[in-house]
Scaffold this active site. Structure first.
Site, PDB file in Angstrom:
ATOM      1  N   CYS A  40       1.068  -1.630  -0.007  1.00 18.69           N
ATOM      2  CA  CYS A  40      -0.181   0.209  -0.438  1.00 18.69           C
ATOM      3  C   CYS A  40       0.674   1.458   0.274  1.00 18.69           C
ATOM      4  CB  CYS A  40      -1.124   0.120   1.411  1.00 18.69           C
ATOM      5  SG  CYS A  40      -1.973  -1.746   1.276  1.00 18.69           S
TER       6      CYS A  40
ATOM      7  N   HIS B  72      -3.715   6.887   2.761  1.00 20.97           N
ATOM      8  CA  HIS B  72      -3.927   4.921   2.419  1.00 20.97           C
ATOM      9  C   HIS B  72      -5.187   5.001   2.298  1.00 20.97           C
ATOM     10  CE1 HIS B  72      -4.211   1.452   1.230  1.00 20.97           C
ATOM     11  NE2 HIS B  72      -4.301   1.186   2.097  1.00 20.97           N
TER      12      HIS B  72
ATOM     13  N   ASN C  56      -9.492   0.061  -0.037  1.00 16.34           N
ATOM     14  CA  ASN C  56      -8.945  -0.458   0.250  1.00 16.34           C
ATOM     15  C   ASN C  56      -8.287  -0.473  -1.527  1.00 16.34           C
ATOM     16  OD1 ASN C  56      -5.920  -0.731   0.583  1.00 16.34           O
ATOM     17  ND2 ASN C  56      -6.704  -1.688   2.575  1.00 16.34           N
TER      18      ASN C  56
HETATM   19  O1  UT7 Z   1      -3.707  -2.330   3.361  1.00 12.80           O
HETATM   20  C1  UT7 Z   1      -3.440  -2.374   4.008  1.00 12.80           C
HETATM   21  C2  UT7 Z   1      -3.461  -1.801   5.662  1.00 12.80           C
HETATM   22  N1  UT7 Z   1      -4.552  -2.991   6.505  1.00 12.80           N
HETATM   23  C3  UT7 Z   1      -5.618  -1.669   7.423  1.00 12.80           C
HETATM   24  O2  UT7 Z   1      -5.591  -1.035   7.360  1.00 12.80           O
HETATM   25  C4  UT7 Z   1      -6.314  -2.654   7.674  1.00 12.80           C
HETATM   26  C5  UT7 Z   1      -6.261  -2.492   9.398  1.00 12.80           C
HETATM   27  N2  UT7 Z   1      -7.072  -3.575   9.876  1.00 12.80           N
HETATM   28  C6  UT7 Z   1      -8.432  -3.699   9.774  1.00 12.80           C
HETATM   29  O3  UT7 Z   1      -9.144  -2.203   9.072  1.00 12.80           O
HETATM   30  C7  UT7 Z   1      -9.773  -3.449  11.036  1.00 12.80           C
HETATM   31  O4  UT7 Z   1      -8.550  -5.026  11.904  1.00 12.80           O
HETATM   32  C8  UT7 Z   1     -10.705  -4.667  10.331  1.00 12.80           C
HETATM   33  C9  UT7 Z   1     -11.331  -3.855   9.608  1.00 12.80           C
HETATM   34  C10 UT7 Z   1      -9.984  -5.718   9.134  1.00 12.80           C
HETATM   35  C11 UT7 Z   1     -10.972  -5.339  11.355  1.00 12.80           C
HETATM   36  O5  UT7 Z   1     -11.857  -4.696  11.967  1.00 12.80           O
HETATM   37  P1  UT7 Z   1     -11.999  -5.131  13.659  1.00 12.80           P
HETATM   38  O6  UT7 Z   1     -12.358  -3.680  14.483  1.00 12.80           O
HETATM   39  O7  UT7 Z   1     -10.312  -5.066  14.282  1.00 12.80           O
HETATM   40  O8  UT7 Z   1     -12.726  -6.421  14.155  1.00 12.80           O
HETATM   41  P2  UT7 Z   1     -12.060  -8.013  14.454  1.00 12.80           P
HETATM   42  O9  UT7 Z   1     -11.013  -8.494  13.775  1.00 12.80           O
HETATM   43  O10 UT7 Z   1     -11.323  -7.770  15.736  1.00 12.80           O
HETATM   44  O11 UT7 Z   1     -13.221  -8.525  14.422  1.00 12.80           O
HETATM   45  C12 UT7 Z   1     -14.874  -7.911  15.604  1.00 12.80           C
HETATM   46  C13 UT7 Z   1     -15.918  -8.987  14.977  1.00 12.80           C
HETATM   47  C14 UT7 Z   1     -15.142 -10.785  14.700  1.00 12.80           C
HETATM   48  O12 UT7 Z   1     -16.203 -11.470  15.864  1.00 12.80           O
HETATM   49  P3  UT7 Z   1     -16.419 -11.895  17.368  1.00 12.80           P
HETATM   50  O13 UT7 Z   1     -14.824 -13.000  16.994  1.00 12.80           O
HETATM   51  O14 UT7 Z   1     -16.311 -10.841  17.921  1.00 12.80           O
HETATM   52  O15 UT7 Z   1     -17.083 -12.682  16.653  1.00 12.80           O
HETATM   53  C15 UT7 Z   1     -14.747 -11.264  13.266  1.00 12.80           C
HETATM   54  O16 UT7 Z   1     -15.099 -12.368  13.067  1.00 12.80           O
HETATM   55  O17 UT7 Z   1     -16.040  -9.019  13.245  1.00 12.80           O
HETATM   56  C16 UT7 Z   1     -16.307 -10.299  12.767  1.00 12.80           C
HETATM   57  N3  UT7 Z   1     -15.957 -10.013  11.626  1.00 12.80           N
HETATM   58  C17 UT7 Z   1     -16.807 -10.150  10.646  1.00 12.80           C
HETATM   59  N4  UT7 Z   1     -18.568  -9.980  10.936  1.00 12.80           N
HETATM   60  C18 UT7 Z   1     -18.876  -9.018   9.598  1.00 12.80           C
HETATM   61  C19 UT7 Z   1     -15.075  -9.814  11.429  1.00 12.80           C
HETATM   62  N5  UT7 Z   1     -15.226 -10.034   9.558  1.00 12.80           N
HETATM   63  C20 UT7 Z   1     -16.064  -9.487   9.757  1.00 12.80           C
HETATM   64  C21 UT7 Z   1     -17.190  -9.244   8.699  1.00 12.80           C
HETATM   65  N6  UT7 Z   1     -18.074  -8.575   8.716  1.00 12.80           N
HETATM   66  N7  UT7 Z   1     -16.424  -8.697   6.921  1.00 12.80           N
END
Ligand code: UT7
Length: 327
Positions: A112, A251, A281
């Protein structure tokens, strides 16, 4: 050392719009989760066009905007994590399409941060007199390497390309650039394998796929720390402060990362130009697509100072302090 300025921009995204609700038919997700956790509403996904095609479209727009002849271009650098092929480079494919016969062409891999790295390379080549006019591109077809069964990643990414033309100049338009990398644990944090090692002289064939994997929380934490750091670093020894910056072009990964960076820097989130709601993204393409939109929409006036800031797989990070020189 020569001075360098941006003289034109261009961008291209495929026509096909995929909304959050469309993704809820593929994986267990919903518009509310994607919107609130990321800010993304929709993204563009190709229907077969590859990275060099998107790059070429963006490049042709940038050439037109800069009002130059493709034969003037003596360097093409493409930042991409999703090239058409290992060989030839995307940059060589673009060269052939646009008829930039006088250019030296290569791709760089910085995920990125690819556009900021490419901009840095183009700037250094011009500063040292190695070339006069550089075409720098950030382009991705991430949809071909995304794991469409993994809801934690597939909802985030989109396809697109952005380009800028840099040229030797009397005025100094690229005021400073800061870049860095941290390869520790890199592949575990955010990765996508190439082909496994395999030849007739070894017994083991490594099973691996070539899809994106990411530890979202770790990359999120990294993003919230590194974006403010990159902005502070690029302003060091410059006679301007963050308050003097008209726009920060980040980004476009996650609105919450951008809000957190604004808070840490004690500036208004409105200083950050945002279009991730429309494109998701797009990795290396996100910054140059945003820059081109701002240029087209007349948001940038000659003399405005802006900062581009990227971070991503590698891990890689970087920023550029730019004085806008296009009238
Ligand atoms: O360009 C490269 C750089 N990349 C980034 O900048 C990405 C950086 N990271 C992020 O933007 C965030 O970490 C994410 C958007 C990827 C995830 O957000 P989060 O608040 O960190 O969520 P999480 O991974 O802690 O997941 C929370 C919950 C989980 O469920 P449980 O375990 O709490 O029951 C996940 O399984 O959300 C669930 N989950 C989803 N639910 C619905 C994960 N993806 C999804 C989804 N839809 N697409």
């Amino acid at each position: 050392m020569n001075n360098v300025k941006i003289i034109g921009t261009g961008s291209y995204a495929p026509d096909r719009i995929i909304k959050n609700i469309d993704l809820s038919k593929i994986v267990d997700t919903n518009d509310e989760w994607i919107s609130t956790r990321t800010g993304i509403k929709e993204r563009r996904i190709t229907e077969g066009e590859n990275t060099s095609f998107l790059s070429t479209k963006a490049a042709l727009q940038a050439i037109k905007n800069a009002d130059i002849d493709p034969l003037d271009i003596d360097l093409i650098v493409v930042g991409t994590a999703s090239p058409d092929s290992f060989i030839p480079s995307t940059a060589c494919l673009v060269q052939a399409e646009i008829g930039a016969e006088n250019a030296t062409c290569f791709d760089i891999s910085a995920a990125c941060t690819g556009f900021v790295y490419a901009l840095n390379i183009g700037t250094q080549f011009i500063k040292t007199g190695q070339c006069k006019t550089a075409l720098v591109i950030g382009a991705e077809v991430l949809s071909k390497i995304v794991d469409w069964s993994d809801r934690s990643t597939c909802v985030l990414f989109g396809d697109g390309a952005g380009a800028a033309i840099l040229q030797k100049s009397e005025d100094n338009g690229i005021l400073s650039i800061y870049t860095g990398s941290d390869g520790r644990n890199a592949a575990k944090l955010l990765g996508c394998s190439a082909v496994p090692v395999n030849n007739p002289f070894i017994n083991t064939i490594n099973e691996q796929n070539s899809l994106v994997t990411m530890s979202g929380k770790d990359i999120f934490r990294f993003g919230t720390k590194i974006v403010p750091k990159c902005i502070e670093e690029v302003l060091k020894n410059q006679d301007c402060k963050v308050q003097d910056i008209k726009y920060i072009v980040p980004h476009q990964a996650n609105m919450r990362i951008i809000d957190s960076a604004a808070k840490r820097l004690d500036i208004d989130s409105n200083k950050f130009y945002i279009n991730l709601d429309k494109y998701g993204n797009t990795s290396a393409a996100s910054i140059p697509i945003a820059l081109d939109e701002m240029n087209k929409d007349g948001l940038l006036k000659k003399g405005d100072k802006i900062i581009l800031v990227g971070f991503g797989g590698g891990l890689t990070f970087g920023s550029a302090l730019i004085e806008w020189m296009i009238n």
